[in-house]
Design a protein around this motif. Sequence first.
Motif, short mmCIF file in Angstrom:
data_model
loop_
_atom_site.label_atom_id
_atom_site.label_comp_id
_atom_site.label_asym_id
_atom_site.label_seq_id
_atom_site.Cartn_x
_atom_site.Cartn_y
_atom_site.Cartn_z
N LEU B 126 -38.36 -26.78 18.22
CA LEU B 126 -38.44 -26.41 16.81
C LEU B 126 -39.88 -26.50 16.33
N TYR B 127 -40.48 -27.63 16.71
CA TYR B 127 -41.88 -27.89 16.34
C TYR B 127 -42.77 -26.78 16.90
N LEU B 128 -42.62 -26.53 18.20
CA LEU B 128 -43.48 -25.53 18.85
C LEU B 128 -43.26 -24.14 18.28
N SER B 129 -42.00 -23.81 17.95
CA SER B 129 -41.73 -22.47 17.42
C SER B 129 -42.40 -22.30 16.05
N LYS B 130 -42.34 -23.36 15.23
CA LYS B 130 -42.98 -23.27 13.91
C LYS B 130 -44.50 -23.18 14.06
N LEU B 131 -45.04 -23.94 15.02
CA LEU B 131 -46.48 -23.89 15.27
C LEU B 131 -46.88 -22.49 15.76
N ALA B 132 -46.07 -21.94 16.69
CA ALA B 132 -46.37 -20.60 17.22
C ALA B 132 -46.32 -19.57 16.08
N ALA B 266 -52.26 -37.00 18.86
CA ALA B 266 -51.48 -37.98 18.10
C ALA B 266 -50.42 -37.27 17.25
N ALA B 267 -50.82 -36.17 16.61
CA ALA B 267 -49.88 -35.45 15.75
C ALA B 267 -48.74 -34.87 16.58
N LEU B 268 -49.07 -34.31 17.75
CA LEU B 268 -48.03 -33.72 18.62
C LEU B 268 -47.08 -34.80 19.13
#
Lengths: 400, 281
Positions: B126-132, B266-268
């Motif tokens: 979810l995190y990666l998709s929003k970042l992408a 750290a954020a990731l």
Amino acid sequence: MKKYGYSIGLAALSALVLIGYVAAASADRKPPYRLTTEEGDAAVMNGFVLDGLGSRLTADGGRERTGSRFLSAPFHDLMEPDHYYSERNELILAHRSFMRGHRMDDSYYRDDATVIGADLDDERSTIDVRLLDRASGGVRELEVPIELPAGTKQSDFHSYNRSIVDVQLENGRIHLLVRGDYSPLTEGQRLWVYEDHIVDSASGERVGTVEVFRNAPETELPRETTVELIEEVRQMDASGIVMLNVKRLKHDDGTNQEQPSPPLLQEWRLVGYDYASGETWELPKAGMDRLKQGLEPRLHGGILYAFKEHIEKPVIHFLDPRSGEAAAEPLPLEESDIPQRSVRLQDGRIYDNFLAGKKPTVVVYDEASRRVLYRGSVEQADPRAEPVDYKYFSLNFYGK
Amino acid sequence: MKTNLIALLKLADLEIRRFRGILLGLMALVALIQLGGLSMVTRTRLSQIESQIERSGMTLAEFKLQNSGLSLLELLGELDGVTGVAIACCIVVVAAYTLIIWYRDWFGRASFAYRLLMLPHPRFLLYLSKLAAILTFVFSLFAWQIVIVAGQMLLYHVQIPHQLRIERTFIDTIRSTDLVIFIPVRLTEFLLVYGLGLVIVLLLFTTALLERSYRLKGLLGGLALSAAAFVLLVWLWAGAEDRGSFLYPTELLALFIGVLLVSAAAALWLGWRLLRGKVSV
């Protein structure tokens, strides 16, 4: 995959545009100008660059883009190379550890054996001197306390009222020339005092203090005395003498508020100081008469040069700094298309940067023989680029 | 692995589609302001030149000889303010959406976050998709800005008579305007500007996730973390401006990059931890 057409299409089109942009930016890395040698040996231009139109050009064919930095701009080790600041670059590159945290010290001296850095402490009451033995890399530190000169008190308005304007090493003695801006104990305005604090370099003991110059404080408000140091143009090189350019000016009294008149020069003199003997002298009339023709004084290699830089056709006069008499025949420089030009003196050569035939041009003369050692001009390497005609490129020394 | 990649693609596609209208709106807005503005400024300048030529009886070529033509940079210079506003609009909207992209799942219709968190693959996707998705928006707007500059050059060639034109290459045009801040022409500048932007996005993501996990305490913690990283970066940058500092600028640059990398890592890591075990609906 068809389902994701919008997202993939958006990403792919963006990537395509960005790839094209990267290719165009890579192809445009070199500036579209070059410095071409027309005559002589380009080796005399080692360490010099021409900066202009977003380009940095060297006589050996080097071309580099400048500017277009925002976030990365402060992260560059080298300071702006104008006004011979680049000699600090040379020190930083050669003695990185010695210069760490001291890049902005007041003054530096350098010879083959020693580098001396001098800076005033935060209270402006002690000179911190650091000596680097170039052979061993050893560093010695000295502290030289300084007092207020007699007849002065701390200026109320100038917290940074003292600075070290020159450092020299003569016969094993370190000379620290301090310029101070004080208030007089008696009535009057600003008092400029130049003092030479002399320290034995071996023992670190103070040998003495010589008051080089002190002006008479002005008591009438529209009058002002300005004192400017004329030091060796190569600030870190050894120089047996310095000179002070002292002018007494009368400012507009403010009666005509709409059109104030420029300050009136009431008195002008040049005061010389010899570090070794402690002797001071005034430049005799012959020299002052020459300067009063609208020329500016510079000191290099023990010779007083007098010329006006920003005109179409300057003539360089070479004067003896003690007698004021001509030390050599004057050198008329080539005519420039615009008044903007710069002249630099270095290693027995005269570097003249001006516009000849509309093009930015550099001519290097050998001072002794007056022979042209080098002549080069900026040429446009790409016809689509902005033409160089009547564009001024500044000549800067970056260090060898 | 492949399943995860497909899931990531699906989720990213979902996020990109959700922002479609706003992105196209922003693109249309900047194109209108920059191209329309240039066209208007050009017309005004041309009519001024025409009347000047009429009054003096000069030809265009003679006018150029005396007035050195009409450069695109001069025209873009008159547009500096509005171009800045258009670009600032894009930055503000994308920055705001960096937070909205999380909160719309929680506060949108039918507790969408609940369904997303229950999907049968790692929640970090979810995190990666929003970042992408955010990176896609940023680089689409970046690419669009390049297209607009190309359009402005075309417009310049169409509207300005060749006798008055001052030729410049495409890259030189970008280099000579304030746009170079957003469209860098140097690799180091690109890495620093967009690296900093990426870290800000990651810190905002972490702040949103901390808030969703610990509510007010999380929000304060997230803001403190972001502020600490930001202050450290500004301090290093200011230190490089101070020529008397102990560290040399290149050393400060290495530290700046180090702080960027540590902040990003750290954020990731925090985002991964929070999504795995703390975030709830």
